[in-house]
Design an enzyme around this catalytic site. Sequence first.
Site, PDB file in Angstrom:
ATOM      1  N   LEU A  96     -18.066  -3.001   8.843  1.00  0.00           N
ATOM      2  CA  LEU A  96     -17.255  -2.309   7.838  1.00  0.00           C
ATOM      3  C   LEU A  96     -16.947  -3.163   6.616  1.00  0.00           C
ATOM      4  O   LEU A  96     -17.069  -2.708   5.476  1.00  0.00           O
ATOM      5  CB  LEU A  96     -15.932  -1.855   8.475  1.00  0.00           C
ATOM      6  CG  LEU A  96     -15.893  -0.483   9.140  1.00  0.00           C
ATOM      7  CD1 LEU A  96     -14.545  -0.267   9.787  1.00  0.00           C
ATOM      8  CD2 LEU A  96     -16.171   0.602   8.115  1.00  0.00           C
ATOM      9  N   ASP A  97     -16.493  -4.402   6.839  1.00  0.00           N
ATOM     10  CA  ASP A  97     -16.036  -5.220   5.717  1.00  0.00           C
ATOM     11  C   ASP A  97     -17.161  -5.556   4.747  1.00  0.00           C
ATOM     12  O   ASP A  97     -17.000  -5.442   3.525  1.00  0.00           O
ATOM     13  CB  ASP A  97     -15.397  -6.512   6.232  1.00  0.00           C
ATOM     14  CG  ASP A  97     -14.054  -6.263   6.901  1.00  0.00           C
ATOM     15  OD1 ASP A  97     -13.471  -5.183   6.684  1.00  0.00           O
ATOM     16  OD2 ASP A  97     -13.584  -7.144   7.635  1.00  0.00           O
TER      17      ASP A  97
ATOM     18  N   LYS B 169      35.474  13.577 -10.925  1.00  0.00           N
ATOM     19  CA  LYS B 169      34.187  13.739 -11.596  1.00  0.00           C
ATOM     20  C   LYS B 169      34.241  13.081 -12.965  1.00  0.00           C
ATOM     21  O   LYS B 169      35.197  13.253 -13.725  1.00  0.00           O
ATOM     22  CB  LYS B 169      33.885  15.227 -11.735  1.00  0.00           C
ATOM     23  CG  LYS B 169      32.483  15.580 -12.216  1.00  0.00           C
ATOM     24  CD  LYS B 169      32.265  17.082 -12.081  1.00  0.00           C
ATOM     25  CE  LYS B 169      30.848  17.495 -12.460  1.00  0.00           C
ATOM     26  NZ  LYS B 169      30.620  18.930 -12.224  1.00  0.00           N
TER      27      LYS B 169
ATOM     28  N   THR C  94     -16.045 -11.145   2.083  1.00  0.00           N
ATOM     29  CA  THR C  94     -15.933  -9.806   2.673  1.00  0.00           C
ATOM     30  C   THR C  94     -14.706  -9.638   3.566  1.00  0.00           C
ATOM     31  O   THR C  94     -14.369  -8.514   3.947  1.00  0.00           O
ATOM     32  CB  THR C  94     -17.189  -9.484   3.507  1.00  0.00           C
ATOM     33  OG1 THR C  94     -17.274 -10.405   4.599  1.00  0.00           O
ATOM     34  CG2 THR C  94     -18.450  -9.596   2.656  1.00  0.00           C
TER      35      THR C  94
ATOM     36  N   ALA D 295     -10.644 -15.477  11.124  1.00  0.00           N
ATOM     37  CA  ALA D 295     -11.709 -15.914  10.227  1.00  0.00           C
ATOM     38  C   ALA D 295     -11.954 -17.389  10.506  1.00  0.00           C
ATOM     39  O   ALA D 295     -11.012 -18.137  10.787  1.00  0.00           O
ATOM     40  CB  ALA D 295     -11.293 -15.723   8.761  1.00  0.00           C
ATOM     41  N   THR D 296     -13.187 -17.789  10.425  1.00  0.00           N
ATOM     42  CA  THR D 296     -13.536 -19.187  10.683  1.00  0.00           C
ATOM     43  C   THR D 296     -13.236 -20.015   9.447  1.00  0.00           C
ATOM     44  O   THR D 296     -13.773 -19.751   8.364  1.00  0.00           O
ATOM     45  CB  THR D 296     -15.020 -19.310  11.046  1.00  0.00           C
ATOM     46  OG1 THR D 296     -15.277 -18.530  12.220  1.00  0.00           O
ATOM     47  CG2 THR D 296     -15.397 -20.761  11.306  1.00  0.00           C
TER      48      THR D 296
ATOM     49  N   ASN E 206     -18.026 -20.547  15.993  1.00  0.00           N
ATOM     50  CA  ASN E 206     -17.742 -20.943  14.617  1.00  0.00           C
ATOM     51  C   ASN E 206     -18.916 -21.636  13.941  1.00  0.00           C
ATOM     52  O   ASN E 206     -19.037 -21.597  12.713  1.00  0.00           O
ATOM     53  CB  ASN E 206     -16.511 -21.852  14.573  1.00  0.00           C
ATOM     54  CG  ASN E 206     -15.228 -21.071  14.766  1.00  0.00           C
ATOM     55  OD1 ASN E 206     -15.238 -19.835  14.759  1.00  0.00           O
ATOM     56  ND2 ASN E 206     -14.126 -21.765  14.950  1.00  0.00           N
TER      57      ASN E 206
ATOM     58  N   GLY F  58     -23.074 -11.843   2.230  1.00  0.00           N
ATOM     59  CA  GLY F  58     -23.581 -11.703   3.583  1.00  0.00           C
ATOM     60  C   GLY F  58     -23.346 -10.283   4.064  1.00  0.00           C
ATOM     61  O   GLY F  58     -22.244  -9.752   3.959  1.00  0.00           O
TER      62      GLY F  58
ATOM     63  N   CYS G  76      27.926  16.071  -8.899  1.00  0.00           N
ATOM     64  CA  CYS G  76      27.034  16.985  -9.618  1.00  0.00           C
ATOM     65  C   CYS G  76      26.517  16.430 -10.949  1.00  0.00           C
ATOM     66  O   CYS G  76      25.614  15.615 -10.973  1.00  0.00           O
ATOM     67  CB  CYS G  76      27.717  18.333  -9.813  1.00  0.00           C
ATOM     68  SG  CYS G  76      26.524  19.664 -10.155  1.00  0.00           S
TER      69      CYS G  76
ATOM     70  N   GLU H 170      30.483  20.191  -3.899  1.00  0.00           N
ATOM     71  CA  GLU H 170      31.536  20.111  -4.906  1.00  0.00           C
ATOM     72  C   GLU H 170      32.502  21.300  -4.757  1.00  0.00           C
ATOM     73  O   GLU H 170      32.074  22.445  -4.598  1.00  0.00           O
ATOM     74  CB  GLU H 170      30.851  20.142  -6.274  1.00  0.00           C
ATOM     75  CG  GLU H 170      31.738  20.102  -7.481  1.00  0.00           C
ATOM     76  CD  GLU H 170      30.919  20.158  -8.772  1.00  0.00           C
ATOM     77  OE1 GLU H 170      31.478  19.828  -9.842  1.00  0.00           O
ATOM     78  OE2 GLU H 170      29.722  20.520  -8.717  1.00  0.00           O
TER      79      GLU H 170
END
Length: 648
Positions: free
Chosen positions: A359-360, A115, A464, A475-476, A440, A354, A171, A46
Amino acid sequence: MYNGYVKVCAATPKIKVADPRYNANQIMELVKKNSEAGAKIIVFPELCLTGYTCSDLFLQDILLEGALRQLEYIAKETKDRDVLVFVGLPFMKEGKLYNVAAGLANGKILGLVPKSYIPNYSEFYEARHFTKGRKKIEYVNINGQEGIPFSTNILFRCTNQKDLLIGVDICEDLWVPVPPSCQHVLKGATVIVNLSASDETTGKDMYRRELVRNHSAKLICGYLYADAGEGESSTDLVFGAHNIIAENGTVLAEAERFQNETVISELDLERLVNERRRMSTFPAAEEMEQEYVYADFYYKGLEETVLTRFVDKAPFVPGSKSDRDRRCREILTIQALGLKKRLEHTNAKTVVVGISGGLDSTLALLVIAKAFDLLKLERKNIIAVTMPCFGTTDRTYQNAVNLTLKLGATLKEIPISEEVTMHLDSIGHDMKTHDVTYENAQARIRTLVLMNMANLYNGLVIGTGDLSELALGWATYNGDHMSMYGVNASVPKTLVKYLVLYYAETVVDEELSKLLLDILDTPVSPELLPPKEGAISQRTEDIVGPYELHDFFLYYVMRFGYRPSKIFVLASYAFGGTYDKNVIYKWLTTFYKRFFSQQYKRSCLPDGPKVGSVAVSPRGDLRMPSDAVAEVWLEDLRKLEDKYGVGF
């Protein structure tokens, strides 16, 4: 500019009070330096042409005339520089003095923005000299240049970059309840520049930073804050040159105070536009009672923008440990509370899950235990089922057993090898053929066992599978894809690891902690193919690609709707030195092919709690036709082959 990025700069020259020529030279040095570094927008503080602290010298004609001459000089200097510059100066109009921001580009003065809010409290007494700006659109002449717009309602519009529209705060305008920039963004502005002279008092910097950051988040805009610094009069005040560049709630660059430091970064215009499009509550640009005028400019070159901003290779995972621990604690709570509600609603006192030693299923079991504790239910009513088959290794089997016992759940071991063999024989499948049918069948038999056990124990089957698997369709269908409640459904794989690690680091039981750390060290695998010499032979990331890459892709596809070519560029920045461009290209192509072809699995997902900003539930975040094709996205990727020399 490339893929929607524009390089921007907030700079503070070291000025001399009431010396416009000296100040203009200092400003031009910074313009030259930063425009040569690629900056397309440079914002200065400014009243920087004269100094903010001139006080009653603002009433002297010679100072005002000097500032105008230097404004014209800087404007002419922009003719050969591909840059838009904003500088502050005092400007006389019809007998009144205004504190204005001038936009300069293409060798011209594009517009003057006065301003809006004039502070006259505490150390500020601007009303002694300056008049409040008006929205009314007027035009002024400066040293022979005619028709320069003068109004608070000016937007600076780039004619060859459709997403770049810039509004101005000065400002105090930022510090009021409804800043002018709120109206600017409702008219379509994607970037706000603020020319400021904010003095330093104890603690003010933290408030200022949060003000800029939060304002950029609320307005979903880029915000460039250029602050006065060294060189201003220290009669009563000290200025810190606290320059800040923020984008949609993230501070991209911040100057060290008291150093007159220039900050430079890149604003992602596509990200801002996509975010506004996604948020239905962000209004469309609208007609307003007070109309706007557009000050048009253009860039001669739209070359590729070299990024200096940080591109996080793990966007789902906070960088600092304290933030990460807080995030993990919060997610575990959300998961457990979601399951708690479902158990209360169904009056189920038992769950079946299951457990594989991976990890899951480990995370799911930890969440279930937490939900049971919240309900004050005995953990023995958690039925953890291990179903060893052709690919099960001793390591994962032992970890599954030990984890179940450590958590106080009830372990059920149901080998399924014979049942799967009988089933494959009954449909005429050769056991020596280890194809998708072979794999599968195991997953579907496991799900059949879990579902029937849930009926037997009057409980619920807890899924999971995680977000990353769902995005890739790993995933199946009607196998591990199916459950009665999926606690991990919106948790990406890269975050699953940290959730388990957080539990390992905070649990009191040292043996349980060691067990969890060993599970973390186990390769990710569905374990559907026979082991080799007792070790896992099937590694998921060898087949579908590294999860850290896929999670990166998923974040930018789902969160911001980026095109594949832009995601490729970002991934190349984030993973440079880890993966070469060919590897990134290969797995990005795989991601799009799988993401589109596997939507039918996501269209019928079980319920599960959303924990973050990205999810694929068909009831909420992803309503996508199951028969959409990926050709448009793959075509965009193929364009990269010649440019970067990538391909298969």
